[in-house]
Design a protein around this motif. Structure first.
Motif, PDB file in Angstrom:
ATOM      1  N   LYS A   3       0.865  -1.123   0.077  1.00 47.90           N
ATOM      2  CA  LYS A   3      -0.057  -0.021  -0.059  1.00 47.90           C
ATOM      3  C   LYS A   3       0.901   1.420  -0.063  1.00 47.90           C
ATOM      4  O   LYS A   3       1.638   1.347   0.966  1.00 47.90           O
ATOM      5  CB  LYS A   3      -0.810  -0.157   1.205  1.00 47.90           C
ATOM      6  CG  LYS A   3      -1.754   1.278   1.355  1.00 47.90           C
ATOM      7  CD  LYS A   3      -3.035   1.279   2.279  1.00 47.90           C
ATOM      8  CE  LYS A   3      -3.719   2.416   2.230  1.00 47.90           C
ATOM      9  NZ  LYS A   3      -4.913   2.654   3.326  1.00 47.90           N
ATOM     10  N   GLU A  27      -2.038  -0.981  -4.056  1.00 53.30           N
ATOM     11  CA  GLU A  27      -3.180  -0.319  -3.530  1.00 53.30           C
ATOM     12  C   GLU A  27      -2.448   1.018  -3.204  1.00 53.30           C
ATOM     13  O   GLU A  27      -1.430   1.158  -2.748  1.00 53.30           O
ATOM     14  CB  GLU A  27      -3.663  -0.632  -2.041  1.00 53.30           C
ATOM     15  CG  GLU A  27      -4.698   0.187  -1.615  1.00 53.30           C
ATOM     16  CD  GLU A  27      -5.285  -0.210  -0.218  1.00 53.30           C
ATOM     17  OE1 GLU A  27      -6.075   0.447   0.350  1.00 53.30           O
ATOM     18  OE2 GLU A  27      -4.973  -1.496   0.164  1.00 53.30           O
ATOM     19  N   LYS A  60      -1.006   4.408   9.283  1.00 50.04           N
ATOM     20  CA  LYS A  60      -1.516   3.130  10.355  1.00 50.04           C
ATOM     21  C   LYS A  60      -1.458   1.983   9.224  1.00 50.04           C
ATOM     22  O   LYS A  60      -1.222   0.627   9.793  1.00 50.04           O
ATOM     23  CB  LYS A  60      -2.941   3.365  10.800  1.00 50.04           C
ATOM     24  CG  LYS A  60      -3.184   4.659  11.712  1.00 50.04           C
ATOM     25  CD  LYS A  60      -2.199   4.266  12.926  1.00 50.04           C
ATOM     26  CE  LYS A  60      -2.464   5.489  13.889  1.00 50.04           C
ATOM     27  NZ  LYS A  60      -1.345   5.379  14.876  1.00 50.04           N
ATOM     28  N   ASP A  61      -1.806   1.733   8.077  1.00 49.49           N
ATOM     29  CA  ASP A  61      -1.857   0.560   7.135  1.00 49.49           C
ATOM     30  C   ASP A  61      -1.172   0.741   6.084  1.00 49.49           C
ATOM     31  O   ASP A  61      -1.468  -0.169   5.159  1.00 49.49           O
ATOM     32  CB  ASP A  61      -3.281   0.180   7.080  1.00 49.49           C
ATOM     33  CG  ASP A  61      -3.952   1.151   6.158  1.00 49.49           C
ATOM     34  OD1 ASP A  61      -3.607   2.408   5.984  1.00 49.49           O
ATOM     35  OD2 ASP A  61      -5.289   0.821   5.809  1.00 49.49           O
ATOM     36  N   ALA A  62      -0.192   1.747   5.895  1.00 42.42           N
ATOM     37  CA  ALA A  62       0.743   1.905   4.825  1.00 42.42           C
ATOM     38  C   ALA A  62       1.971   1.245   4.842  1.00 42.42           C
ATOM     39  O   ALA A  62       2.623   0.819   5.893  1.00 42.42           O
ATOM     40  CB  ALA A  62       1.007   3.328   4.607  1.00 42.42           C
ATOM     41  N   ASP A  63       2.500   0.928   3.604  1.00 39.67           N
ATOM     42  CA  ASP A  63       3.903   0.269   3.550  1.00 39.67           C
ATOM     43  C   ASP A  63       4.892   1.064   3.258  1.00 39.67           C
ATOM     44  O   ASP A  63       6.028   1.153   3.605  1.00 39.67           O
ATOM     45  CB  ASP A  63       3.483  -0.873   2.345  1.00 39.67           C
ATOM     46  CG  ASP A  63       2.896  -1.944   2.893  1.00 39.67           C
ATOM     47  OD1 ASP A  63       3.061  -2.696   4.033  1.00 39.67           O
ATOM     48  OD2 ASP A  63       1.736  -2.272   2.185  1.00 39.67           O
ATOM     49  N   ASN A  93       5.869   3.836  12.812  1.00 40.07           N
ATOM     50  CA  ASN A  93       4.604   2.915  12.004  1.00 40.07           C
ATOM     51  C   ASN A  93       5.186   1.814  10.873  1.00 40.07           C
ATOM     52  O   ASN A  93       4.401   1.260  10.494  1.00 40.07           O
ATOM     53  CB  ASN A  93       3.555   3.659  11.362  1.00 40.07           C
ATOM     54  CG  ASN A  93       2.641   4.493  12.254  1.00 40.07           C
ATOM     55  OD1 ASN A  93       1.558   4.025  12.608  1.00 40.07           O
ATOM     56  ND2 ASN A  93       2.924   5.883  12.572  1.00 40.07           N
TER      57      ASN A  93
END
Length: 213
Positions: A3, A27, A60-63, A93
């Motif tokens: 992501k 994504e 929070k949900d990123a790469d 994160n």
């Protein structure tokens, strides 16, 4: 799949990277100050990389964070002002932080001057070039816990010289890469290919590299 969060996702470089990442099945969230022109398949968000709360939420949900914004002052704020918070948020994160940089901080030859220190470099571009160089310098000072990379395109790169996709490029370090005729150039699609290749198969950790034909 990864992501990606692309700051400057509607600009030339950010848009090309976003489109290439979507094409490969990743994504992509594209952030812009003024939403409305992100590539197809990109989840567009309106916001600023100077807004720490906003950036934290995206992390929070990123790469990978991709920063593809100008480095000079926009609305009174320069990119370098956001680097400390971006670096901290990325580190906390476990997000890989990356930047679309400039070519002007590259050396014209091994041991030689930087491109923007040469007499031929246009004065009107020195503010942007110097600001990008400052960002790279600050990145190099960040704690070891932060994984980052910074990509300098060839000297000729941008919407004014888009080129055609070839699928080929060469990689260099801190020295400007030129072809057999002394020209340093890269098309938008091939630059994006190189960028997403680095995301998929990391080879440059805490380092700057350059790509050109």
């Amino acid at each position: 799949m990864a992501k990606l969060v692309i700051f400057g996702g509607t600009g030339y470089a950010g848009g090309k990277i976003g489109a290439e990442a979507v094409r490969r099945g990743h994504e992509v969230v594209g952030v812009a100050r003024n939403a409305g022109s992100a590539p197809e398949g990109v989840d567009e968000r309106q916001g600023s990389l100077h807004d720490e709360e906003f950036v934290t939420g995206l992390a929070k949900d990123a790469d990978v964070f991709v920063v593809a914004t100008p480095a000079r002052a926009i609305d009174g704020k320069k990119l370098i002002e956001a680097v400390p918070s971006l670096a901290r948020i990325a580190r906390e994160n476990d997000v890989r932080l990356s930047f679309v940089g400039g070519a002007a901080s590259l050396l014209v030859a091994e041991g030689g001057p930087r491109l923007f220190d040469t007499p031929e470099f246009p004065a009107e571009y020195k503010d942007e070039a110097g600001s990008h160089a400052e960002v790279l310098g600050l990145l190099r000072e960040q704690p070891e816990g932060l994984d980052w990379f910074y990509v300098s395109p060839a000297a000729e790169f941008g919407a004014w010289t888009p080129g055609e996709r070839t699928g080929a490029y060469r990689v260099g370090g801190d020295v400007l890469v030129t072809d057999e005729n002394g020209k340093s150039h890269i098309g938008g699609d091939d630059f994006a290919t190189a960028y997403v290749d680095e995301i998929e198969q990391p080879k440059h950790h805490r380092a700057r590299f350059t790509v050109a034909y």
